[in-house]
Every structure is written in structure tokens, then in C-alpha cells.
Design an enzyme around this catalytic site. Structure first.
Site, PDB file in Angstrom:
ATOM      1  N   HIS A  80      -4.480  -9.392  -0.191  1.00  0.00           N
ATOM      2  CA  HIS A  80      -3.717  -8.366   0.510  1.00  0.00           C
ATOM      3  C   HIS A  80      -2.347  -8.936   0.831  1.00  0.00           C
ATOM      4  O   HIS A  80      -2.218 -10.114   1.158  1.00  0.00           O
ATOM      5  CB  HIS A  80      -4.423  -7.973   1.815  1.00  0.00           C
TER       6      HIS A  80
ATOM      7  N   ASN B  21       1.665  -7.533   2.636  1.00  0.00           N
ATOM      8  CA  ASN B  21       2.453  -6.464   3.231  1.00  0.00           C
ATOM      9  C   ASN B  21       3.734  -7.079   3.762  1.00  0.00           C
ATOM     10  O   ASN B  21       3.692  -8.086   4.483  1.00  0.00           O
ATOM     11  CB  ASN B  21       1.656  -5.805   4.376  1.00  0.00           C
TER      12      ASN B  21
END
Length: 342
Positions: free
Chosen positions: A143, A145
Site C-alpha cells: 500500500h 499513499n
């Protein structure tokens, strides 16, 4: 405008056939002006999306599907998703540029701050976010971001200070621990952090260990990486350079690990363990993740917000791995963060 968006401060999206050159508001002197952080950050995340999707598609052999949309008041997004591929069950990379009115509870979700204010807060947010779930249980999920956020003065509070900050991070969620792989991943992130500040990696590694905690289980969803938020303690130029390099580190940190394990043999029992760990991923994202909470409370695009969820997962009752097993070793790593690089 839909009732949901009207109540929550972001206009309904309008699907378009192809992504525009910029998602910034027309006539705002933002697009094309490199002195404006909004335009510069959008340029960075659009380039990162192209680079990362190209690398993942090359590894998988299947292209991403793209959806693009805009909003009448400005902003929009581009979602690229590769589903049921040769290597990845689901891989998504989103970019978004959002203008809206933020309810106070969304502001608190975004910042982690406490308070009792009831004023709607005008805001701008731009970011890139991604989760990639491979088929093979021996290949890890990743992940990342990276985002930039600004608030304007609330209505009726002209002259009130405007806030801005950068945030983001990259973290790894394996089902099975390969020490050399996790060390390589962390070392790649550390090398990138060290280019900007030698204190970044230890600080942000600890932040990731603390943040990605499934509190009701006393375990983390993975083996961490780096995480930072609300950063405005140095110039915007410096923080943009840091976010740019961190986004650029995703491919070298992650893709070699999937390439290494995508064809490993595995048993049905190992597949079941992977699916249970993905259930833990769902629990964290829906209960604790600040980005998910912010998106839902501001009326963002649901398909993009929940893109991070895995294609498949399991929830078995009271499952405990056998002592001394590889599953038990993984669970120990999730409960007790380890030092992966010096």
C-alpha cells in the site's frame, strides 16, 4: 447534486471518456503555474501513476482499466484498476484532486485533532493512493499513499489562518515472512528517506508501526514501512521533493519482491492463511484508516475509496496458527515489530 454529496460537502462526480490534462479548476491560475503547489503536486502524482501502472502491467501482462471523472465545482480523479490478472488479483492506483466543504468530523478524521467546532471548512486535497494484492500467498501486498492538503478560512472567518500539510507512506503486508525481502523493502525506503533527513526513517518507521495497528486484535496488518502525516515543518518545496522521491521508490522497493515469488508453489492451507490476513486488512481499513474515514465522511467516490479492499478474504472463527509454524512466525512479526535494517 445528489443528497449524499450535498450533505457531506463534495459534489457528485461526472464520468468522462478520458482524463483531462489537469483536474484543477479552470481559470484558477493553478494549472501550468509551477509556482503553485497544487499544480506541481498534481503533476507529480499523475507522473507517478503512469510510471507505477506501467511497471505493474509489465509484470502482470494485463493492462489497467481506467475510469476518469470530474466535479462541477472543480476537481476529479482517475482510477486505474487491474483485476483478475495473471499475477495480481487486484491492483489499483488512484489519483484525485478534490475541492469541497469539509464537515468538522471529517477535518478531525483527516488531522487526528480533537475539537468541537461545527463550521464547514473549505478544503483542497490531492493525492495518489494504491493497494496491490497478488494471487500468490508468498508475494506480499503493498500500500502507498502520498497527498497534499490545504484548508481555507471557514465562512465568516475572513483572515483566519490557512492550513496546509503533506502526508503519506509506503508499507508492506506479507502473508509469509521472508526476512531478506522485508529487509530489502525497508532498506530501499530508508535510503530514500536518508537523502532528505537521516531522522526520517526511524521516526516514520515507528509511526507506521503505531499507525497500522488493528487495536482490537493487538496486531498490525503487516510489517510496516514508513508513514508520516500533517508535515509542514519545512518548506513546501522540500516536502514536495521528499514526496516525489518516496513515490518514485515504490517500484524498486516492491516489484522485485512480487517478481521473485509470483510463481512459488503453495498449498490450499497457505492460500487460506493469506485470505485470513486479507480479512485483517479489511478490518483495519474500514475501522481505523484515516483516509477511508475522510473519504466516506466527505462524500467521495465510493469505488475509489474502497478500491483498497481485496478481491477475496476470509473470516474464520477463533483461528490460531500452530506453534512454531510459518504462520505463527508471521503473526509474531505483526504483533512485535522487528528491526529490518540498521
Amino acid at each position: 447534486m445528489g443528497a449524499r454529496a450535498a450533505a457531506q460537502g463534495i459534489e457528485d462526480e461526472v464520468k468522462i471518456d478520458r482524463a483531462p490534462t489537469t483536474l484543477l479548476r479552470e481559470g484558477a491560475s493553478e494549472a501550468g503555474d509551477d509556482t503553485q503547489m497544487r499544480a506541481r503536486f498534481e503533476k507529480m502524482i499523475r507522473a507517478a501513476q503512469d510510471e507505477i501502472c506501467a511497471a505493474i502491467s509489465e509484470l502482470d501482462g494485463k493492462p489497467f482499466h481506467e475510469d476518469a471523472w470530474t466535479r462541477p465545482g472543480g476537481g476529479g480523479g482517475i482510477s486505474r484498476v487491474l483485476q483478475d490478472g495473471n499475477v495480481f488479483e487486484k491492483a489499483g492506483v488512484n489519483v484525485s484532486v478534490v475541492y469541497g466543504q469539509m464537515p468538522p468530523e471529517a477535518y478531525r478524521a483527516a488531522t487526528g485533532e480533537e475539537g468541537a467546532s461545527k463550521e464547514m471548512i473549505p478544503f483542497f486535497a490531492a493525492g495518489i493512493s494504491s493497494v496491490m494484492h497478488p494471487h500468490n500467498p508468498m508475494a506480499p501486498t503493498v500500500h502507498f499513499n502520498y497527498r497534499y492538503f490545504e484548508t481555507d478560512a471557514p465562512k465568516g472567518a475572513a483572515g483566519a489562518p490557512r492550513a496546509w500539510w503533506f502526508g503519506g507512506g509506503t508499507d508492506l503486508t506479507p502473508s509469509y515472512i521472508f526476512d531478506e525481502d522485508v529487509s530489502y523493502f525497508h532498506q530501499t525506503l530508508k535510503d530514500t528517506c536518508d537523502k532528505h533527513d537521516k531522522d526520517f526513517y526511524p521516526k516514520f518507521k515507528q509511526w507506521a508501526d503505531d499507525y497500522f495497528m488493528i487495536k482490537h486484535r493487538g496486531e498490525r496488518r503487516g510489517v510496516g514501512g514508513v508513514f508520516f502525516d500533517d508535515m509542514n515543518d519545512r518548506s513546501k518545496d522540500d516536502l514536495l521533493a521528499f514526496a516525489t522521491d518516496m513515490a518514485g521508490a515504490v517500484v524498486p522497493a516492491y516489484v522485485p519482491l512480487v517478481a521473485k515469488h509470483k510463481d512459488d508453489e503453495f498449498t490450499p492451507e497457505q492460500r487460506a492463511w493469506q485470505q485470513m490476513r486479507r480479512g485483517r486488512y479489511v478490518e483495519f481499513n474500514l475501522v481505523y484508516d484515516r483516509g477511508t474515514t475522510f473519504g466516506l465522511k466527505t462524500g467521495g467516490r465510493i469505488e475509489s475509496i474502497l478500491m483498497s479492499l481485496p478481491r477475496y478474504c476470509e473470516f474464520q472463527y477463533d483461528h490460531n496458527p500452530a506453534p512454531g509454524s510459518r504462520e505463527a512466525d508471521a503473526l509474531d512479526a505483526f504483533k512485535n515489530p522487528r528491526t529490518w535494517c540498521a
